[in-house]
Design a protein around this motif. Sequence first.
Motif, PDB file in Angstrom:
ATOM      1  N   THR A 184       0.852  -1.205   0.000  1.00 40.05           N
ATOM      2  CA  THR A 184       0.000   0.000   0.000  1.00 40.05           C
ATOM      3  C   THR A 184       0.884   1.250   0.000  1.00 40.05           C
ATOM      4  OG1 THR A 184      -1.497  -1.263   1.405  1.00 40.05           O
ATOM      5  CG2 THR A 184      -1.988   1.069   1.140  1.00 40.05           C
TER       6      THR A 184
ATOM      7  N   GLU B 107       1.483   0.041  -4.744  1.00 35.83           N
ATOM      8  CA  GLU B 107       1.207  -1.069  -5.664  1.00 35.83           C
ATOM      9  C   GLU B 107      -0.279  -1.399  -5.640  1.00 35.83           C
ATOM     10  OE1 GLU B 107       3.766  -4.262  -4.504  1.00 35.83           O
ATOM     11  OE2 GLU B 107       5.547  -3.010  -4.775  1.00 35.83           O
ATOM     12  N   ILE B 108      -0.891  -1.127  -4.502  1.00 41.19           N
ATOM     13  CA  ILE B 108      -2.334  -1.312  -4.399  1.00 41.19           C
ATOM     14  C   ILE B 108      -2.949  -0.061  -3.788  1.00 41.19           C
ATOM     15  CG2 ILE B 108      -2.421  -3.843  -4.203  1.00 41.19           C
ATOM     16  CD1 ILE B 108      -2.369  -3.548  -1.231  1.00 41.19           C
ATOM     17  N   CYS B 109      -4.205   0.189  -4.124  1.00 42.42           N
ATOM     18  CA  CYS B 109      -4.771   1.434  -3.615  1.00 42.42           C
ATOM     19  C   CYS B 109      -6.208   1.274  -3.127  1.00 42.42           C
ATOM     20  CB  CYS B 109      -4.693   2.519  -4.679  1.00 42.42           C
ATOM     21  SG  CYS B 109      -5.488   1.971  -6.181  1.00 42.42           S
ATOM     22  N   ASP B 110      -6.825   0.120  -3.363  1.00 46.57           N
ATOM     23  CA  ASP B 110      -8.189  -0.044  -2.842  1.00 46.57           C
ATOM     24  C   ASP B 110      -8.394  -1.470  -2.359  1.00 46.57           C
ATOM     25  OD1 ASP B 110      -8.393  -1.541  -5.097  1.00 46.57           O
ATOM     26  OD2 ASP B 110      -9.495  -0.032  -6.227  1.00 46.57           O
TER      27      ASP B 110
ATOM     28  N   LYS C 208     -10.304  -3.869  -3.363  1.00 50.01           N
ATOM     29  CA  LYS C 208     -10.351  -4.925  -4.381  1.00 50.01           C
ATOM     30  C   LYS C 208      -8.927  -5.384  -4.740  1.00 50.01           C
ATOM     31  CE  LYS C 208     -12.818  -5.787  -8.550  1.00 50.01           C
ATOM     32  NZ  LYS C 208     -13.092  -5.115  -9.784  1.00 50.01           N
ATOM     33  N   SER C 209      -8.068  -4.397  -4.999  1.00 52.74           N
ATOM     34  CA  SER C 209      -6.688  -4.772  -5.350  1.00 52.74           C
ATOM     35  C   SER C 209      -5.973  -5.384  -4.140  1.00 52.74           C
ATOM     36  CB  SER C 209      -5.914  -3.592  -5.917  1.00 52.74           C
ATOM     37  OG  SER C 209      -6.004  -2.503  -5.049  1.00 52.74           O
TER      38      SER C 209
ATOM     39  N   ALA D  70      -7.004  -8.975  -4.083  1.00 50.22           N
ATOM     40  CA  ALA D  70      -6.293  -9.671  -5.168  1.00 50.22           C
ATOM     41  C   ALA D  70      -4.844  -9.907  -4.753  1.00 50.22           C
ATOM     42  CB  ALA D  70      -6.366  -8.835  -6.443  1.00 50.22           C
ATOM     43  N   PHE D  71      -4.247  -8.918  -4.102  1.00 49.09           N
ATOM     44  CA  PHE D  71      -2.842  -9.030  -3.652  1.00 49.09           C
ATOM     45  C   PHE D  71      -2.683 -10.202  -2.683  1.00 49.09           C
ATOM     46  CE2 PHE D  71       0.472  -8.084  -0.543  1.00 49.09           C
ATOM     47  CZ  PHE D  71       1.552  -7.737  -1.356  1.00 49.09           C
TER      48      PHE D  71
END
Length: 437
Positions: A421, A425-428, A430-431, A434-435
């Motif tokens: 975060t 690399e991820i921001c929400d 959902k991602s 997935a991560f």
Amino acid sequence: RLAELTQQRGWQLYLVGGAVRDLLLADPEKTLLLTDIDLVVDGCHQSYENAENNQQNDKNPPAVELASALQKTYSNARLDVHGQFQTAALLWHNDPVLDSLWIDIATARTEFYPYPAANPEVEASSIRQDLYRRDFTINALALRLTKPYEGELLDFFGGMNDLQNRQIRVLHANSFIEDPTRIYRAVRFAVRLGFELEFQTKDYIQYAINSGIYEKVQSENYSTRQRVPALETRLKSELKYILQAPYWKPALQLLGELKALRCIHPTLELNQELWRQIRLVDRGLIRFDPEKTLTHWQMRLEVLIAHLAPQYRGDVAETLQFSLDSIERLQQLDSAKAEVVKLMPECQLASQFYRLLVPYDLPMLILIAVQSPRWVRHRIWQYLTQWWNIKPLLNGNDLKELGYKPSPQFKQMLDDLLVATIDKEICDRKSAEAFIQ
Ligand code: ATP
């Protein structure tokens, strides 16, 4: 009522100290709310001494006798007695009529300082002598509250003149030698009231500081570990008073000009670098602690002490009764700073800065920031702005909902998620899911 009770006993009662000064300075058009009132009872010297000579030891000192008599009428007031100094205090807290009020009643007394900066020894005396032991002429005025001369202003030392000329003047040349905390009080009153330090008073301050009396007292205390608790407590409370006041900046500047920080430690000077650090701390606190969860005046004091050579900090912090937290912080500051300055150039990713700084709390980060080179400080400010309060996108319950059984790996997974975060690399959510998967 209190005046009546005093008169019935054939004594005199006076309003003294700050209340008289503030009454005389007050705008007659505006109401002045006094919440802290100092009274002195006089004329009872003989009867009290005789009582003692007659071995009537169960007899209360006059101030205590009066306060107890008043409490019979105002039973909702709390009575505190300080027998050693023959004083009594009546306190009202959230009273429907009086709100919060503190009345101190003292028996007129003289103080002797057996040696410079010692704790005073106290003896009963007349109102004149009682006023003479006070710090400044403007604080040595008394207003008589008992008949037949009720309302009479007692001004033995030219206090009224000094109020008119707006100056702070001591009563005698040795005043600052006897009690160094008066230097801090002089500065506090000068800045708060917009008064000048009278030129001779300023000379006495300079003389007291240059005479090295404080260095001597302090170094004796440090080397023998014999503390003078009351002096330290008074110094700390004056520092607190100044550093938490809205006028703390000009007051500190004046203390610096007078070289009065030497009362805290002989090597402490308010030079340009220290002044810069204090201003930076203030900016840091306004920005990162707007809710004032930290004690801001204490942080200002901590920066002053952090400016001392490391070997002195512990002793001074203990003398000034710092919290254990602060003492530890001051002890660890240099090693923490060295570590941050050494490892920071190796950090490339945001998460690396995060990992480097996350072990430190806000006060430590502010101290490191203000004492470090600019590039380090900017990175710390950036950390505090962007990542300090970062919340993970998922928590343990979310992992369970995703079908993972609780295990020691949870922590690692959440940690990895936080790093991803921070590195954007991820921001929400959902991602984030997935991560994890
Ligand atoms: P403030 O409005 O800031 O409380 P004050 O004058 O009431 O001002 P206090 O610290 O409450 O200040 O002290 C009450 C009085 O006691 C002073 O007005 C002064 O006469 C006397 N006093 C306090 N500290 C000292 C000192 N260190 N040396 C001599 N007199 C003192």
